[in-house]
Motif scaffolding. Structure first.
Motif, PDB file in Angstrom:
ATOM      1  N   LEU A 184      -2.484 -32.577 -63.816  1.00  0.00           N
ATOM      2  CA  LEU A 184      -3.792 -32.966 -63.296  1.00  0.00           C
ATOM      3  C   LEU A 184      -4.248 -32.010 -62.191  1.00  0.00           C
ATOM      4  N   GLN A 203      -8.522 -38.592 -58.656  1.00  0.00           N
ATOM      5  CA  GLN A 203      -8.233 -40.032 -58.651  1.00  0.00           C
ATOM      6  C   GLN A 203      -6.926 -40.332 -59.375  1.00  0.00           C
ATOM      7  N   GLN A 204      -6.720 -39.667 -60.496  1.00  0.00           N
ATOM      8  CA  GLN A 204      -5.495 -39.889 -61.269  1.00  0.00           C
ATOM      9  C   GLN A 204      -4.256 -39.354 -60.531  1.00  0.00           C
ATOM     10  N   ILE A 243     -12.115 -37.146 -61.499  1.00  0.00           N
ATOM     11  CA  ILE A 243     -11.199 -38.002 -62.263  1.00  0.00           C
ATOM     12  C   ILE A 243      -9.756 -37.520 -62.081  1.00  0.00           C
ATOM     13  N   CYS A 244      -9.558 -36.214 -62.107  1.00  0.00           N
ATOM     14  CA  CYS A 244      -8.210 -35.668 -61.922  1.00  0.00           C
ATOM     15  C   CYS A 244      -7.668 -36.041 -60.537  1.00  0.00           C
ATOM     16  N   SER A 275      -3.336 -42.022 -58.128  1.00  0.00           N
ATOM     17  CA  SER A 275      -2.733 -43.148 -58.841  1.00  0.00           C
ATOM     18  C   SER A 275      -1.288 -42.843 -59.250  1.00  0.00           C
ATOM     19  N   HIS A 276      -1.082 -41.665 -59.827  1.00  0.00           N
ATOM     20  CA  HIS A 276       0.270 -41.307 -60.274  1.00  0.00           C
ATOM     21  C   HIS A 276       1.207 -41.053 -59.092  1.00  0.00           C
TER      22      HIS A 276
END
Length: 77
Positions: A31, A49-50, A46-47, A53-54
């Motif tokens: 990401l 945010q991900q 989006i990357c 999250s990860h």
């Protein structure tokens, strides 16, 4: 009977958690590479945010491993 004491995780369970940590790390790296190369701001957001999250998932898994470290067997099973 209700017990609040942690039980040791099995070797297989520890392997699954270690694999999951490795997978989360790989996803974060992929990401980050995508976010660093894309010109599309939506994809970049989006990357990012991900990645957050990860990172949270990976930190939770690491904390779980650390909590169970004292219960881990000292000899291979």
């Amino acid at each position: 009977m209700h017990s609040t004491q942690m039980q040791a995780l099995s070797g297989k369970e520890l392997e699954y958690i270690a694999d999951s940590i490795s997978n989360e790390d790989l996803l974060i790296k992929q990401l980050a590479a995508t976010a660093g190369t894309t010109q599309n701001q939506t994809v970049q957001q989006i990357c990012v945010q991900q990645i957050q999250s990860h990172s949270q998932h990976m930190n939770s898994l690491i904390q779980l491993m650390q909590q169970h470290q004292q219960y881990a067997p000292t000899q291979p099973q």
